[in-house]
Write an enzyme that holds these catalytic residues in place. Structure first.
Site, PDB file in Angstrom:
ATOM      1  N   LYS A  14      -1.261   0.657   4.031  1.00  0.00           N
ATOM      2  CA  LYS A  14      -1.199  -0.797   3.815  1.00  0.00           C
ATOM      3  C   LYS A  14      -0.164  -1.466   4.721  1.00  0.00           C
ATOM      4  CE  LYS A  14      -0.099  -0.588  -0.544  1.00  0.00           C
ATOM      5  NZ  LYS A  14      -0.048   0.873  -0.796  1.00  0.00           N
ATOM      6  N   ARG A  89       0.119  -5.611  -8.488  1.00  0.00           N
ATOM      7  CA  ARG A  89      -0.062  -4.208  -8.848  1.00  0.00           C
ATOM      8  C   ARG A  89      -0.296  -4.018 -10.335  1.00  0.00           C
ATOM      9  NH1 ARG A  89       3.456  -2.107  -4.151  1.00  0.00           N
ATOM     10  NH2 ARG A  89       2.931   0.067  -4.098  1.00  0.00           N
ATOM     11  N   ARG A 128       5.827  11.142   6.093  1.00  0.00           N
ATOM     12  CA  ARG A 128       6.714   9.981   6.130  1.00  0.00           C
ATOM     13  C   ARG A 128       8.095  10.333   5.564  1.00  0.00           C
ATOM     14  NH1 ARG A 128       4.757   4.650   3.126  1.00  0.00           N
ATOM     15  NH2 ARG A 128       5.734   5.612   1.333  1.00  0.00           N
ATOM     16  N   ARG A 134      12.630   8.127   2.917  1.00  0.00           N
ATOM     17  CA  ARG A 134      12.630   7.203   1.776  1.00  0.00           C
ATOM     18  C   ARG A 134      12.927   7.954   0.486  1.00  0.00           C
ATOM     19  NH1 ARG A 134       7.611   3.008   1.678  1.00  0.00           N
ATOM     20  NH2 ARG A 134       7.593   3.632  -0.508  1.00  0.00           N
ATOM     21  N   ARG A 145       3.989   8.253  -8.343  1.00  0.00           N
ATOM     22  CA  ARG A 145       3.526   6.968  -7.793  1.00  0.00           C
ATOM     23  C   ARG A 145       2.014   6.919  -7.708  1.00  0.00           C
ATOM     24  NH1 ARG A 145       6.360   7.419  -2.633  1.00  0.00           N
ATOM     25  NH2 ARG A 145       5.304   5.553  -1.898  1.00  0.00           N
TER      26      ARG A 145
HETATM   27  P1  ADP Z   1       3.888   2.454  -1.666  1.00  0.00           P
HETATM   28  O1  ADP Z   1       2.651   1.634  -1.521  1.00  0.00           O
HETATM   29  O2  ADP Z   1       3.970   3.565  -0.691  1.00  0.00           O
HETATM   30  O3  ADP Z   1       4.166   2.891  -3.080  1.00  0.00           O
HETATM   31  P2  ADP Z   1       5.656   0.122  -1.405  1.00  0.00           P
HETATM   32  O4  ADP Z   1       6.605  -0.039  -0.299  1.00  0.00           O
HETATM   33  O5  ADP Z   1       4.539  -0.841  -1.500  1.00  0.00           O
HETATM   34  O6  ADP Z   1       5.157   1.611  -1.260  1.00  0.00           O
HETATM   35  O7  ADP Z   1       6.447   0.096  -2.812  1.00  0.00           O
HETATM   36  C1  ADP Z   1       7.579   0.873  -3.029  1.00  0.00           C
HETATM   37  C2  ADP Z   1       8.111   0.651  -4.434  1.00  0.00           C
HETATM   38  O8  ADP Z   1       8.525  -0.720  -4.591  1.00  0.00           O
HETATM   39  C3  ADP Z   1       7.121   0.881  -5.576  1.00  0.00           C
HETATM   40  O9  ADP Z   1       7.023   2.231  -5.965  1.00  0.00           O
HETATM   41  C4  ADP Z   1       7.743   0.000  -6.680  1.00  0.00           C
HETATM   42  O10 ADP Z   1       8.859   0.616  -7.279  1.00  0.00           O
HETATM   43  C5  ADP Z   1       8.239  -1.201  -5.887  1.00  0.00           C
HETATM   44  N1  ADP Z   1       7.186  -2.243  -5.815  1.00  0.00           N
HETATM   45  C6  ADP Z   1       6.570  -2.692  -4.695  1.00  0.00           C
HETATM   46  N2  ADP Z   1       5.669  -3.645  -4.984  1.00  0.00           N
HETATM   47  C7  ADP Z   1       5.699  -3.806  -6.333  1.00  0.00           C
HETATM   48  C8  ADP Z   1       5.007  -4.610  -7.260  1.00  0.00           C
HETATM   49  N3  ADP Z   1       4.055  -5.477  -6.864  1.00  0.00           N
HETATM   50  N4  ADP Z   1       5.302  -4.490  -8.579  1.00  0.00           N
HETATM   51  C9  ADP Z   1       6.249  -3.659  -9.000  1.00  0.00           C
HETATM   52  N5  ADP Z   1       6.940  -2.841  -8.192  1.00  0.00           N
HETATM   53  C10 ADP Z   1       6.680  -2.909  -6.859  1.00  0.00           C
END
Ligand code: ADP
Length: 195
Positions: A14, A89, A128, A134, A145
């Site tokens: 994404k 989400r 990654r 990370r 996750r």
């Molecule tokens: P990925 O898609 O690899 O999980 P992201 O960078 O999109 O990585 O998100 C990393 C973390 O940030 C998530 O695991 C969550 O803890 C937080 N996060 C990101 N977007 C949201 C969201 N819309 N609602 C709640 N937590 C979020």
């Protein structure tokens, strides 16, 4: 004017696609994950609050996330379109986004669902982890996750599909091929970069 969402499991690509599409369509890419990571790094009150959830691979509470996105979407640069990467989400976030858009008399144009099978996702996230280090890319947190995504986020695709908004895109293959597939499906809906 293009308003789009990118939905897909962790590791689907994404973030990579969001940056490329935003450039192509001249709209801001708004990644809640990036915004949270920036706040964690700078130890802002939001970052301090979000860090524990992120490190455990859990979602940051809707109240915090919704307030953040509501604020970001009110900025001038988002008035002519935007790409949301990683939001909404949860069903609560989906309702909040509906409210925000309704208040602005706008609506979404397309929801791009990026797919990849679980083995590929795990492989990419492990890679990654080595490159970026990370905190949430450890094997256990990655598994968690993926589970949280399946449980809370995957069902949102049905909601958007019932509104006829979802374009399912295969996230496997070369980065530029995936971008081309997404652009093709956006243009197939009559949306153009310069429109
Ligand atoms: P990925 O898609 O690899 O999980 P992201 O960078 O999109 O990585 O998100 C990393 C973390 O940030 C998530 O695991 C969550 O803890 C937080 N996060 C990101 N977007 C949201 C969201 N819309 N609602 C709640 N937590 C979020």
């Amino acid at each position: 004017m293009t308003r789009l969402l990118l939905i897909g499991p962790p590791g689907a690509g994404k973030g990579t696609q969001a940056a490329l599409l935003a450039q192509r369509f001249s709209i801001p890419a708004i990644s809640t994950g990036d915004i949270f990571r920036f706040n964690v790094k700078n130890q802002t009150p939001l970052g301090v609050e979000a860090k524990g959830y992120m490190d455990r691979g859990e979602y940051v509470p809707d109240s915090l996330t919704n307030a953040l996105v509501r604020d970001r979407l009110s900025h001038e640069d988002a008035q002519k379109g935007f790409l949301l990467d990683g939001y909404p989400r949860t069903s609560d976030q989906t309702e909040e986004l509906d409210d925000i858009l309704r208040e602005n008399n706008t609506k979404l144009d397309i929801v791009v669902q990026l797919t990849a099978d679980t083995n590929e996702l795990v492989r990419r996230l492990a890679h990654r982890a080595q490159v970026e280090g990370r905190a949430d890319d450890t094997p256990e947190v990655i598994r968690h996750r993926l589970d949280v995504y399946e449980e809370q986020t995957a069902p949102l695709i049905d909601i958007y599909a019932s509104r006829g908004l979802v374009a399912m895109i295969d996230g496997l293959g070369e980065i530029e091929d995936v971008t081309a597939r997404i652009i093709e499906s956006i243009e197939a809906r009559g949306l153009h970069p310069d429109a």
